[in-house]
Design a protein around this motif. Structure first.
Motif, PDB file in Angstrom:
ATOM      1  N   ALA A   1      28.734 -68.912 -75.496  1.00  0.00           N
ATOM      2  CA  ALA A   1      29.911 -69.922 -75.447  1.00  0.00           C
ATOM      3  C   ALA A   1      31.050 -69.083 -75.155  1.00  0.00           C
ATOM      4  O   ALA A   1      31.953 -70.114 -74.504  1.00  0.00           O
ATOM      5  N   TRP A   2      31.651 -68.418 -75.859  1.00  0.00           N
ATOM      6  CA  TRP A   2      33.172 -67.638 -75.208  1.00  0.00           C
ATOM      7  C   TRP A   2      32.919 -66.847 -73.936  1.00  0.00           C
ATOM      8  O   TRP A   2      34.316 -67.838 -73.810  1.00  0.00           O
ATOM      9  N   VAL A   3      31.578 -66.488 -73.503  1.00  0.00           N
ATOM     10  CA  VAL A   3      32.744 -66.388 -72.305  1.00  0.00           C
ATOM     11  C   VAL A   3      32.699 -67.386 -71.302  1.00  0.00           C
ATOM     12  O   VAL A   3      33.429 -67.768 -70.272  1.00  0.00           O
ATOM     13  N   ILE A   4      32.004 -68.372 -71.642  1.00  0.00           N
ATOM     14  CA  ILE A   4      32.383 -69.710 -70.475  1.00  0.00           C
ATOM     15  C   ILE A   4      33.827 -70.470 -70.788  1.00  0.00           C
ATOM     16  O   ILE A   4      34.034 -70.976 -69.801  1.00  0.00           O
ATOM     17  N   ALA A   5      33.881 -70.354 -72.324  1.00  0.00           N
ATOM     18  CA  ALA A   5      35.021 -70.931 -72.852  1.00  0.00           C
ATOM     19  C   ALA A   5      36.649 -70.347 -72.111  1.00  0.00           C
ATOM     20  O   ALA A   5      37.341 -71.204 -71.608  1.00  0.00           O
ATOM     21  N   ASP A   6      35.930 -69.218 -71.982  1.00  0.00           N
ATOM     22  CA  ASP A   6      37.060 -68.400 -71.589  1.00  0.00           C
ATOM     23  C   ASP A   6      37.180 -68.124 -69.973  1.00  0.00           C
ATOM     24  O   ASP A   6      38.639 -68.478 -69.122  1.00  0.00           O
ATOM     25  N   ILE A   7      36.277 -68.574 -69.393  1.00  0.00           N
ATOM     26  CA  ILE A   7      36.363 -68.809 -67.903  1.00  0.00           C
ATOM     27  C   ILE A   7      36.702 -70.347 -66.975  1.00  0.00           C
ATOM     28  O   ILE A   7      37.230 -70.188 -66.294  1.00  0.00           O
ATOM     29  N   ILE A   8      36.432 -71.246 -68.208  1.00  0.00           N
ATOM     30  CA  ILE A   8      36.924 -72.657 -67.449  1.00  0.00           C
ATOM     31  C   ILE A   8      38.571 -72.378 -67.712  1.00  0.00           C
ATOM     32  O   ILE A   8      39.306 -73.315 -66.922  1.00  0.00           O
ATOM     33  N   ALA A   9      38.627 -71.729 -68.597  1.00  0.00           N
ATOM     34  CA  ALA A   9      40.653 -71.917 -69.405  1.00  0.00           C
ATOM     35  C   ALA A   9      40.565 -71.344 -68.608  1.00  0.00           C
ATOM     36  O   ALA A   9      41.756 -71.641 -67.616  1.00  0.00           O
ATOM     37  N   GLN A  10      40.256 -70.118 -67.890  1.00  0.00           N
ATOM     38  CA  GLN A  10      41.065 -69.166 -66.648  1.00  0.00           C
ATOM     39  C   GLN A  10      40.384 -70.327 -65.268  1.00  0.00           C
ATOM     40  O   GLN A  10      42.331 -70.040 -64.688  1.00  0.00           O
ATOM     41  N   PHE A  11      39.712 -70.713 -64.678  1.00  0.00           N
ATOM     42  CA  PHE A  11      39.108 -71.087 -63.738  1.00  0.00           C
ATOM     43  C   PHE A  11      40.282 -72.620 -63.541  1.00  0.00           C
ATOM     44  O   PHE A  11      40.893 -73.093 -62.199  1.00  0.00           O
ATOM     45  N   LYS A  12      40.449 -73.647 -64.800  1.00  0.00           N
ATOM     46  CA  LYS A  12      40.761 -75.291 -64.409  1.00  0.00           C
ATOM     47  C   LYS A  12      40.628 -75.964 -63.804  1.00  0.00           C
ATOM     48  O   LYS A  12      40.057 -76.570 -62.149  1.00  0.00           O
ATOM     49  N   PRO A  13      38.356 -75.526 -63.310  1.00  0.00           N
ATOM     50  CA  PRO A  13      37.758 -77.038 -62.718  1.00  0.00           C
ATOM     51  C   PRO A  13      38.434 -78.317 -63.475  1.00  0.00           C
ATOM     52  O   PRO A  13      38.925 -78.471 -63.789  1.00  0.00           O
ATOM     53  N   GLY A  14      38.091 -78.445 -61.950  1.00  0.00           N
ATOM     54  CA  GLY A  14      38.041 -80.080 -61.217  1.00  0.00           C
ATOM     55  C   GLY A  14      38.030 -81.035 -62.544  1.00  0.00           C
ATOM     56  O   GLY A  14      38.767 -82.490 -62.842  1.00  0.00           O
ATOM     57  N   PHE A  15      36.793 -80.942 -63.035  1.00  0.00           N
ATOM     58  CA  PHE A  15      35.608 -81.304 -64.312  1.00  0.00           C
ATOM     59  C   PHE A  15      34.781 -80.586 -64.652  1.00  0.00           C
ATOM     60  O   PHE A  15      33.756 -80.206 -64.365  1.00  0.00           O
ATOM     61  N   VAL A  16      34.406 -81.087 -65.771  1.00  0.00           N
ATOM     62  CA  VAL A  16      33.495 -80.168 -67.246  1.00  0.00           C
ATOM     63  C   VAL A  16      32.964 -81.367 -67.244  1.00  0.00           C
ATOM     64  O   VAL A  16      33.424 -82.197 -68.201  1.00  0.00           O
ATOM     65  N   VAL A  17      31.543 -81.413 -67.749  1.00  0.00           N
ATOM     66  CA  VAL A  17      30.553 -81.755 -68.273  1.00  0.00           C
ATOM     67  C   VAL A  17      29.431 -81.252 -69.420  1.00  0.00           C
ATOM     68  O   VAL A  17      29.488 -80.155 -68.425  1.00  0.00           O
ATOM     69  N   VAL A  18      29.941 -81.063 -70.167  1.00  0.00           N
ATOM     70  CA  VAL A  18      28.840 -80.566 -71.233  1.00  0.00           C
ATOM     71  C   VAL A  18      27.779 -81.335 -71.981  1.00  0.00           C
ATOM     72  O   VAL A  18      27.880 -82.317 -72.435  1.00  0.00           O
ATOM     73  N   ASP A  19      26.586 -80.549 -71.578  1.00  0.00           N
ATOM     74  CA  ASP A  19      25.535 -81.871 -72.314  1.00  0.00           C
ATOM     75  C   ASP A  19      25.135 -80.387 -73.099  1.00  0.00           C
ATOM     76  O   ASP A  19      24.428 -79.632 -73.350  1.00  0.00           O
ATOM     77  N   PRO A  20      25.437 -80.764 -74.775  1.00  0.00           N
ATOM     78  CA  PRO A  20      25.392 -80.427 -75.650  1.00  0.00           C
ATOM     79  C   PRO A  20      23.362 -80.236 -76.192  1.00  0.00           C
ATOM     80  O   PRO A  20      23.099 -80.696 -77.221  1.00  0.00           O
ATOM     81  N   VAL A  21      23.311 -78.993 -75.212  1.00  0.00           N
ATOM     82  CA  VAL A  21      21.374 -78.880 -75.518  1.00  0.00           C
ATOM     83  C   VAL A  21      21.388 -78.280 -76.920  1.00  0.00           C
ATOM     84  O   VAL A  21      21.763 -76.858 -77.707  1.00  0.00           O
ATOM     85  N   LEU A  22      20.447 -78.819 -77.812  1.00  0.00           N
ATOM     86  CA  LEU A  22      20.664 -78.409 -79.153  1.00  0.00           C
ATOM     87  C   LEU A  22      18.975 -78.535 -79.820  1.00  0.00           C
ATOM     88  O   LEU A  22      18.214 -77.459 -80.391  1.00  0.00           O
ATOM     89  N   ALA A  23      18.205 -78.563 -78.783  1.00  0.00           N
ATOM     90  CA  ALA A  23      16.762 -79.235 -79.033  1.00  0.00           C
ATOM     91  C   ALA A  23      16.155 -79.513 -77.807  1.00  0.00           C
ATOM     92  O   ALA A  23      16.940 -79.846 -77.110  1.00  0.00           O
TER      93      ALA A  23
END
Length: 273
Positions: free
Chosen positions: A88-110
């Motif tokens: 999760a930390w890696v993903i957050a850092d990469i998104i902050a770096q590349f700033k894609p046009g749209f991000v959807v998070v489907d929080p898979v918890l189960a």
């Protein structure tokens, strides 16, 4: 120069083919998008159960993401199963770096078979790291219960829960009501500073509903990638998933919860100007 609308899915692999990366790529391809992937975890699963999960090391996940994003223009990113807090930390850092046009998070918890896939620490990371970077969060009712620590058992409580997630820092939340089974199903869209919207659809009886959450979030990302507004993307994605459920309800895959028919009416690869 013309190019394809490109959607990157960051999620776990489903060896049974019904959910995760496999469902995402089927969805993106069937809607005319160019699908890319970064795998967060390997699962040993089928239509009945998740037998085992092996998380991908965070360093290798980072290599996957950099390899793709340094070379290919990505229009939208869908994030599903994370695997580990470090991922999760890696993903957050990469998104902050590349700033894609749209991000959807489907929080898979189960998993749909009931296997819990996220710890309390992971839930905190969603709130602290990923939700602030997401343009849309798409929990189902069970996931929203875990995220908020409250009961959700009616349309009114769904609206309250979605609004609460906005108050806690989300930009937009599509709370999916499929787990409240009735003749009519409701999904609730809350957006910061806007009126809560309710989307209604008919319940389609089917033994093949594995991967519906993955499919919906990937479809929304794809429709956003080709230029639709968020409400339009949600409407089109819901129409697609309803048709995919209806087209696959009589098929037999395994002995449990089978997949949708993602390719009931495939769209040729779209081209953006």
């Amino acid at each position: 120069m013309n190019r394809y609308p490109t959607i990157l899915t960051i999620a776990g692999s489903d060896s049974g083919g019904g959910a995760g990366i496999q469902a995402d790529l089927k969805t993106i391809g069937s809607l005319g998008g160019n699908g890319l992937s970064a795998i967060t975890a390997l699962t040993a699963q089928n239509t009945v159960e998740v037998r085992s999960v092996l998380a991908v090391p965070a360093d290798f996940l980072k290599e996957q993401l950099l390899a793709v994003l340094e070379d290919i223009q990505v229009d939208a990113i869908k994030i599903g199963m994370i695997g580990t807090v470090e991922n999760a930390w890696v993903i957050a850092d990469i998104i902050a770096q590349f700033k894609p046009g749209f991000v959807v998070v489907d929080p898979v918890l189960a998993s749909s078979s009931g296997t819990r896939l996220a710890t309390a620490e992971m839930i905190n990371v969603f709130w602290e790291k990923l939700f602030p970077l997401a343009d849309l969060v798409t929990p189902n009712i069970d996931e929203a219960k875990l995220l908020l620590g409250r009961e959700i058992n009616s349309l009114e409580s769904m609206q309250e829960a979605a609004s609460e997630m906005i108050a806690k820092g989300c930009r937009a939340v599509l709370l999916k009501g499929g787990h409240l089974v009735s003749e009519q199903l409701f999904d609730v869209l809350a957006q910061k500073g806007q009126e809560v919207l309710v989307f209604e659809s008919a319940f389609i009886p089917s033994p093949n509903l594995h991967g519906t959450g993955c499919t919906l979030s990937s479809a929304i990302a794809t429709f956003k990638a080709v230029g639709n507004s968020l409400p339009e993307a949600i409407i089109f994605a819901k129409e697609y998933i309803s048709a995919a459920i209806a087209a696959g309800k009589d098929a037999k895959t395994g002995t449990g919860n089978g997949p949708l028919n993602h390719f009931f009416d495939p769209v040729p690869m779209r081209v953006l100007d």
